[in-house]
Design a protein around this motif. Sequence first.
Motif, mmCIF file in Angstrom:
data_model
loop_
_atom_site.group_PDB
_atom_site.id
_atom_site.type_symbol
_atom_site.label_atom_id
_atom_site.label_comp_id
_atom_site.label_asym_id
_atom_site.label_seq_id
_atom_site.Cartn_x
_atom_site.Cartn_y
_atom_site.Cartn_z
ATOM 1 N N TYR A 163 73.669 54.357 -13.612
ATOM 2 C CA TYR A 163 73.478 53.655 -14.875
ATOM 3 C C TYR A 163 71.974 53.536 -15.118
ATOM 4 N N ARG A 200 74.836 55.716 -19.046
ATOM 5 C CA ARG A 200 75.126 56.276 -17.720
ATOM 6 C C ARG A 200 74.735 57.749 -17.728
ATOM 7 N N THR A 241 67.141 52.806 -12.923
ATOM 8 C CA THR A 241 68.509 53.250 -12.674
ATOM 9 C C THR A 241 69.114 52.457 -11.524
#
Length: 196
Positions: free
Chosen positions: A61, A47, A5
Amino acid sequence: AIRSTAADGLRAAARESGPLEQAILRALEKTGLPRTAITTLRYDTGREQRYEKKNWVPGDYYVEHVLAVEVENFEQVGATIAAAREAGATRIAGIRFWVADEEVHRERATAQAVAQAFARARTLATAAGARLGRVVLLGTPEALAATRGVGGGSSVHDMRFAVAPAAAPYRHNDGDEAEAEPLILPVPITISAVVH
């Protein structure tokens, strides 16, 4: 699965994922797996959504790369899982076990199931003061599903008996008490025998 992420976009999440993917591939190859045994099962980007103060708000994200690894040597399963985990895999799931020469074992178990079904039928017939006659129906429940109702009557007995070769359960634990222990159980073969 490898999940990375980043707050500042998909490119940043992908940059985080790349080195992890390479490290896991190298670790798996060190266990003796050929590269052809490792394939991509799924590759997702997106996301995340977080629930804050009664509203959904955009989060980081992410990139998630799910690999499928096929291990032929049963003794190598634990080492493969450990190598992937130590190299940075964020999730290990969907572990399945199967027998390469399943048909040979299935035929042997089917023959045993038929013998046991007829032994049970003989016991019932003897206890009732009767003896077995000709076979009316014989097969697996799936094969007999289309023939329901054939050979009905009070002199017909429907025998169902499940049998499977014994298999020792497989447990792997490298001292990590929280690690799940896979357990393999035999799949029964069911035979239906209908006889007069």
